[in-house]
Design a protein around this motif. Structure first.
Motif, PDB file in Angstrom:
ATOM      1  N   ARG A  44      -2.021   8.459  -5.697  1.00 10.48           N
ATOM      2  CA  ARG A  44      -1.727   7.594  -4.560  1.00 10.48           C
ATOM      3  C   ARG A  44      -3.008   7.010  -3.996  1.00 10.48           C
ATOM      4  O   ARG A  44      -3.093   5.856  -3.650  1.00 10.48           O
ATOM      5  CB  ARG A  44      -1.010   8.390  -3.469  1.00 10.48           C
ATOM      6  N   PHE A  45      -4.034   7.856  -3.957  1.00  8.44           N
ATOM      7  CA  PHE A  45      -5.294   7.342  -3.416  1.00  8.44           C
ATOM      8  C   PHE A  45      -5.833   6.216  -4.279  1.00  8.44           C
ATOM      9  O   PHE A  45      -6.381   5.240  -3.800  1.00  8.44           O
ATOM     10  CB  PHE A  45      -6.329   8.461  -3.315  1.00  8.44           C
ATOM     11  N   ASP A  46      -5.620   6.372  -5.585  1.00 12.26           N
ATOM     12  CA  ASP A  46      -6.117   5.324  -6.464  1.00 12.26           C
ATOM     13  C   ASP A  46      -5.467   3.989  -6.152  1.00 12.26           C
ATOM     14  O   ASP A  46      -6.025   2.934  -6.373  1.00 12.26           O
ATOM     15  CB  ASP A  46      -5.827   5.680  -7.930  1.00 12.26           C
ATOM     16  N   LEU A  47      -4.244   4.064  -5.695  1.00 15.87           N
ATOM     17  CA  LEU A  47      -3.550   2.820  -5.367  1.00 15.87           C
ATOM     18  C   LEU A  47      -3.979   2.269  -4.006  1.00 15.87           C
ATOM     19  O   LEU A  47      -3.519   1.231  -3.577  1.00 15.87           O
ATOM     20  CB  LEU A  47      -2.033   3.051  -5.339  1.00 15.87           C
ATOM     21  N   GLY A  48      -4.801   3.000  -3.310  1.00 13.81           N
ATOM     22  CA  GLY A  48      -5.299   2.494  -2.040  1.00 13.81           C
ATOM     23  C   GLY A  48      -4.594   3.079  -0.841  1.00 13.81           C
ATOM     24  O   GLY A  48      -4.893   2.728   0.288  1.00 13.81           O
ATOM     25  N   TYR A  99       0.826  -1.217   0.000  1.00 16.35           N
ATOM     26  CA  TYR A  99       0.000   0.000   0.000  1.00 16.35           C
ATOM     27  C   TYR A  99       0.852   1.256   0.000  1.00 16.35           C
ATOM     28  O   TYR A  99       0.378   2.337   0.279  1.00 16.35           O
ATOM     29  CB  TYR A  99      -0.948  -0.034   1.201  1.00 16.35           C
ATOM     30  N   GLY A 100       2.124   1.077  -0.270  1.00 13.86           N
ATOM     31  CA  GLY A 100       2.981   2.255  -0.352  1.00 13.86           C
ATOM     32  C   GLY A 100       3.476   2.683   1.010  1.00 13.86           C
ATOM     33  O   GLY A 100       4.199   3.661   1.148  1.00 13.86           O
ATOM     34  N   LEU A 101       3.138   1.954   2.057  1.00 13.72           N
ATOM     35  CA  LEU A 101       3.553   2.357   3.390  1.00 13.72           C
ATOM     36  C   LEU A 101       4.986   1.919   3.646  1.00 13.72           C
ATOM     37  O   LEU A 101       5.402   0.834   3.265  1.00 13.72           O
ATOM     38  CB  LEU A 101       2.632   1.687   4.419  1.00 13.72           C
ATOM     39  N   THR A 102       5.751   2.748   4.327  1.00 14.90           N
ATOM     40  CA  THR A 102       7.140   2.418   4.580  1.00 14.90           C
ATOM     41  C   THR A 102       7.246   1.459   5.777  1.00 14.90           C
ATOM     42  O   THR A 102       6.746   1.746   6.855  1.00 14.90           O
ATOM     43  CB  THR A 102       7.906   3.707   4.915  1.00 14.90           C
ATOM     44  N   ASP A 103       7.877   0.306   5.538  1.00 11.37           N
ATOM     45  CA  ASP A 103       8.106  -0.668   6.622  1.00 11.37           C
ATOM     46  C   ASP A 103       9.508  -0.516   7.160  1.00 11.37           C
ATOM     47  O   ASP A 103      10.449  -0.408   6.392  1.00 11.37           O
ATOM     48  CB  ASP A 103       7.979  -2.096   6.077  1.00 11.37           C
ATOM     49  N   CYS A 104       9.623  -0.541   8.461  1.00 14.21           N
ATOM     50  CA  CYS A 104      10.944  -0.500   9.053  1.00 14.21           C
ATOM     51  C   CYS A 104      11.514  -1.916   9.065  1.00 14.21           C
ATOM     52  O   CYS A 104      10.943  -2.818   9.665  1.00 14.21           O
ATOM     53  CB  CYS A 104      10.813   0.029  10.475  1.00 14.21           C
ATOM     54  N   VAL A 105      12.571  -2.158   8.333  1.00 13.15           N
ATOM     55  CA  VAL A 105      13.055  -3.531   8.233  1.00 13.15           C
ATOM     56  C   VAL A 105      14.435  -3.737   8.852  1.00 13.15           C
ATOM     57  O   VAL A 105      14.840  -4.839   9.149  1.00 13.15           O
ATOM     58  CB  VAL A 105      13.075  -4.023   6.782  1.00 13.15           C
ATOM     59  N   ARG A 162      -9.660  -6.580   3.936  1.00 10.71           N
ATOM     60  CA  ARG A 162     -10.045  -5.617   2.909  1.00 10.71           C
ATOM     61  C   ARG A 162      -8.873  -5.299   1.970  1.00 10.71           C
ATOM     62  O   ARG A 162      -9.017  -5.187   0.764  1.00 10.71           O
ATOM     63  CB  ARG A 162     -10.538  -4.333   3.573  1.00 10.71           C
ATOM     64  N   HIS A 163      -7.678  -5.160   2.545  1.00 12.19           N
ATOM     65  CA  HIS A 163      -6.496  -4.883   1.726  1.00 12.19           C
ATOM     66  C   HIS A 163      -6.292  -5.972   0.699  1.00 12.19           C
ATOM     67  O   HIS A 163      -5.992  -5.706  -0.462  1.00 12.19           O
ATOM     68  CB  HIS A 163      -5.247  -4.782   2.603  1.00 12.19           C
ATOM     69  N   ARG A 164      -6.474  -7.210   1.143  1.00 19.61           N
ATOM     70  CA  ARG A 164      -6.277  -8.322   0.216  1.00 19.61           C
ATOM     71  C   ARG A 164      -7.288  -8.228  -0.940  1.00 19.61           C
ATOM     72  O   ARG A 164      -6.967  -8.377  -2.101  1.00 19.61           O
ATOM     73  CB  ARG A 164      -6.416  -9.652   0.953  1.00 19.61           C
ATOM     74  N   GLU A 165      -8.532  -7.923  -0.537  1.00 18.00           N
ATOM     75  CA  GLU A 165      -9.591  -7.804  -1.570  1.00 18.00           C
ATOM     76  C   GLU A 165      -9.258  -6.708  -2.583  1.00 18.00           C
ATOM     77  O   GLU A 165      -9.391  -6.872  -3.784  1.00 18.00           O
ATOM     78  CB  GLU A 165     -10.925  -7.438  -0.899  1.00 18.00           C
ATOM     79  N   GLU A 166      -8.794  -5.593  -2.024  1.00 19.02           N
ATOM     80  CA  GLU A 166      -8.505  -4.463  -2.913  1.00 19.02           C
ATOM     81  C   GLU A 166      -7.326  -4.771  -3.832  1.00 19.02           C
ATOM     82  O   GLU A 166      -7.306  -4.370  -4.992  1.00 19.02           O
ATOM     83  CB  GLU A 166      -8.231  -3.214  -2.090  1.00 19.02           C
ATOM     84  N   GLU A 167      -6.337  -5.509  -3.255  1.00 16.02           N
ATOM     85  CA  GLU A 167      -5.182  -5.885  -4.064  1.00 16.02           C
ATOM     86  C   GLU A 167      -5.637  -6.741  -5.241  1.00 16.02           C
ATOM     87  O   GLU A 167      -5.227  -6.552  -6.383  1.00 16.02           O
ATOM     88  CB  GLU A 167      -4.196  -6.645  -3.189  1.00 16.02           C
ATOM     89  N   GLU A 168      -6.546  -7.666  -4.910  1.00 13.41           N
ATOM     90  CA  GLU A 168      -7.049  -8.550  -5.970  1.00 13.41           C
ATOM     91  C   GLU A 168      -7.808  -7.767  -7.036  1.00 13.41           C
ATOM     92  O   GLU A 168      -7.637  -7.974  -8.232  1.00 13.41           O
ATOM     93  CB  GLU A 168      -7.963  -9.613  -5.366  1.00 13.41           C
ATOM     94  N   SER A 169      -8.648  -6.833  -6.533  1.00 11.96           N
ATOM     95  CA  SER A 169      -9.443  -6.088  -7.524  1.00 11.96           C
ATOM     96  C   SER A 169      -8.534  -5.227  -8.395  1.00 11.96           C
ATOM     97  O   SER A 169      -8.778  -5.031  -9.579  1.00 11.96           O
ATOM     98  CB  SER A 169     -10.530  -5.261  -6.839  1.00 11.96           C
TER      99      SER A 169
END
Ligand code: DMJ
Length: 695
Positions: free
Chosen positions: A110-114, A15-21, A148-155
């Motif tokens: 960006r919003f379009d990408l969720g 979702y474009g969010l930055t993960d601290c790795v 919901r994220h999974r659903e949106e990714e699929e769509s």
């Protein structure tokens, strides 16, 4: 980032969010991320590899928190807490700052990408639920998120797949088409783009408000003497006959065939139907007080006059008749439509100047802007009387539009000519617009040269005598003409011949007869106190031209006449014996009348008017005649537009008092369209400053 305190690796989640790795800092990565408090992932997730959605690249597994603690302390020192707090607040500020400073459309992308679901609460009305009063439900927190994220990714994937399939399908269809079909399709698309562009360009630009110069004497001129008034009324009646006939049989066409009683046009207007007679006649109608007819013409212009036509027209003819006619109608009547149309036309004429030298082509296609020269003109040359007869109209166009381009174009011509060598001080009639070199060394004050000299003088007069450069150029040119072209015949007639490669041809054209008026008009202001000389020269030319009329059977002048082998002021060749309702001789009578008030000029004018009415008038208007020496003339069946613009106007002025169109306030263009004097100052390249005395 190479900061001293924090060295971290960040990746982007689906979702474009930055993960601290990964963090080289002394705290465990998971603790750090938790501390930052940004993420909803459970702590255990932080030890699993972070998946980059697009590349599928794996990020190294993180070591557990405790192992990375060198001092095994459970709590943080106050100073460490403070530093962490500082870092945290800086980070939050950065994130929010970055978000708010993003351009709107990039936010939307960006919003379009969720991303909006994660960064800001998603606002959405639940399906089937009604929320009166615009009430909204805010969600985005809680345990449904992951699902919901999974659903949106699929769509999103579905959408991409559908898009790809559609693109593939379109490409296949394109390939199935034949080359011709594809070409036709491309052509249609191209034309559509061109049309759209044109439409955009054609949106009329509003013209700046400019003061209307003081217009004086536009409808006075009633003569005191009853016999003069009677003559004036007769001219008005002739004008009405010419106009009414055109109105009835040729309306909207450029000219009229008065015998065939139908419309007529010549190649100077291409294949257009632009109502040349209407535009050319307007100011004469106005001056003569024929206001209903004027209104009728104005209406036609409002509704029909369109310059976006696919017609190849003469730049010179269209400029003197249409631009000049429209400008004069505007100044006389104050009706905006004439100004707007004049400017529309001028824009169509500008492409004619697109030549290597800036000397315009003789012809331009009004639609495509493509220009070219007459095939007969000395190896593709442009013609002096054509490119040299734009100045008056173009100065007025700059005045009315505030667009310096018009002024610059004509000043460029003047500057270019000033730099050129002139054989014997004379201007040849031909100039090649590609090379900037003279064509054949022919010089004439008649056809091909005439109005170039006229416009030098009139540029000076129209500038309220401030354009002294124009005056000087005129004086020098006239001096050379007098030296090489003007002679006295054995019988004592002064004539202006034609210069052909160093040889003087003793022949004068009807067109050249305008020069009598020009010399008289330019007398005042001529150098070395030669005013009297030039007025006298004007009188002599008027006399010669009157002789050319008087020595015919019809008392109408031939197209050209000789001063050779005992013959004086008569046409010799059959193809020079015609009279096509031309104005030049009457024009000279009028100027001479204004400057001398010698009654002979009115007398000569009346003779010509009577001859025209007797021999050229037919039931369908006025026609030219083919042989002025024949008592039984045949007609050429053309009522020229300049007959209404010039011949009848000069006759009407001749029988009016001088307060109609005083010459201190008005300058007539070469088609007899009056333009007001504009006080012009500053002649530096591309600049002209107007000071007008406005009403
Ligand atoms: C007119 O169109 C103009 O006067 C032009 O300058 C020359 N000839 C005709 C009339 O004869």
């Amino acid at each position: 980032r190479s900061m001293n305190t924090v060295h971290s690796v960040w990746a982007v989640n689906p979702y474009g969010l930055t993960d601290c790795v990964y963090s080289k800092y002394s705290y465990s990565q998971s603790q750090m991320c938790r501390f930052l408090g940004l993420f909803s992932f459970p702590q255990s997730n932080m030890t699993t590899p972070a998946l980059l959605p697009l590349s599928g690249r794996r990020i190294p597994t993180l070591s557990p928190g405790a192992a990375s603690f060198p001092h095994h302390r459970a709590t943080l020192r106050l100073s460490e807490k403070f530093i962490l707090l500082l870092i945290l607040s800086a980070f939050i500020t950065l994130c929010f700052g970055a978000f708010f400073f993003l351009p709107d459309n990039s936010k939307h992308k960006r919003f379009d990408l969720g991303l909006e679901d994660v960064l800001i609460p998603h606002i959405e009305a639940p399906k089937g639920a009604k929320h009166p009063g615009g009430q909204v439900v805010i969600h985005g927190q809680g345990g449904h998120d992951e699902h919901r994220h999974r659903e949106e990714e699929e769509s999103l994937r579905d959408k991409i797949r559908v898009d790809h399939e559609r693109a593939l399908q379109e490409a296949k269809e394109k390939l199935r088409k034949s080359r011709d079909e594809l070409r036709a399709e491309i052509q249609t698309e191209k034309s559509k783009v061109v049309e759209d562009l044109k439409k955009k360009k054609e949106v009329p630009k509003p013209l700046p408000p400019v003061p209307m110069p003081k217009v004086v004497g536009v409808n006075d001129g009633d003569p005191v003497e009853p016999d003069v008034k009677e003559k004036r009324d007769k001219i008005r009646e002739m004008m009405k006959h010419a106009w009414d006939s055109y109105r009835q049989y040729g309306w909207g066409h450029n000219e009229l065939k008065p015998l065939a009683k139908k419309g007529h046009s010549t190649n100077i207007f291409g294949n257009s139907q632009m109502g040349a007679t209407i535009v050319d006649a307007l100011d004469s109608l106005y001056m003569m007080g024929l206001h209903d007819e004027f209104k009728d013409g104005q209406e036609w212009i409002e509704q029909n006059l369109d310059f976006s036509v696919n017609a190849e027209v003469s730049v010179f003819e269209v400029n003197i008749r249409f631009t000049g006619g429209l400008l004069a109608a505007y100044y006389l009547s104050g009706q905006e439509v004439f100004k707007v149309k004049a400017v529309q036309l001028a824009e169509k004429l500008l492409p004619a100047f697109n030549t290597p030298t800036g000397i315009p082509w003789a012809m331009v296609n009004l639609k495509s802007g493509v220009g070219r020269n007459w095939g007969w003109a000395s190896a593709g040359s442009s013609i002096l009387a054509e490119f040299g007869t734009l100045h008056m109209e173009f100065v007025h166009l700059t005045y009315l539009t505030g667009n310096p381009a018009y002024y610059q174009k004509v000043m460029h011509i003047r500057k270019l000519l000033a730099k050129m060598d002139r054989p014997n001080g004379l201007y040849p009639n031909y100039l090649n617009p590609r090379t900037g070199r003279w064509g054949q060394h022919h010089t004439s004050v008649g056809g091909l040269g005439d109005s170039f000299y006229e416009y030098l003088l009139k540029a000076w007069l129209m500038s309220d005598k401030t354009d002294t450069e124009a005056r000087k150029t005129y004086d020098d040119a006239i001096e050379a003409i007098e030296r090489h072209l003007i002679r006295k015949s054995n019988g004592g007639l002064t004539f202006i011949g034609e210069w052909k490669n160093g040889h003087l041809e003793r022949k004068m054209g009807h067109l050249t007869c305008f020069a009598g008026g020009m010399f008289a008009l330019g007398a005042d202001g001529s150098p070395d106190d030669k005013a009297g000389h030039y007025l006298q020269l004007g009188a002599e030319i008027a006399h010669t031209c009157h002789e050319s009329y008087d020595r015919t059977v019809l008392k109408l002048g031939p197209e050209a006449f000789k001063f050779d082998s005992g013959l004086e002021a008569v046409a010799v060749r059959q193809n020079e014996k015609y009279y096509i309702l031309r104005p030049e001789v009457i024009e000279t009578y009028w100027y001479m009348w204004r400057f001398t008030h010698d009654p002979k000029y009115r007398q000569w004018g009346w003779e010509a008017a009577q001859a025209i009415d007797k021999y050229c008038r037919v039931s369908g208007g006025f026609s030219g005649v083919k042989d002025v020496y024949s008592s039984n003339p045949t007609y050429d069946d053309v009522q020229q537009s300049f007959f209404l613009a010039e011949t009848l106007k000069y006759l009407y002025l001749l029988f009016s008092s001088d307060d109609l169109m005083p010459l201190e306030s008005w300058v007539f263009n070469t088609e007899a369209h009056p333009l007001p004097v504009l006080h012009l100052t500053d002649f530096s390249e591309g600049i002209c400053i107007f000071q007008t005395e406005s009403d």
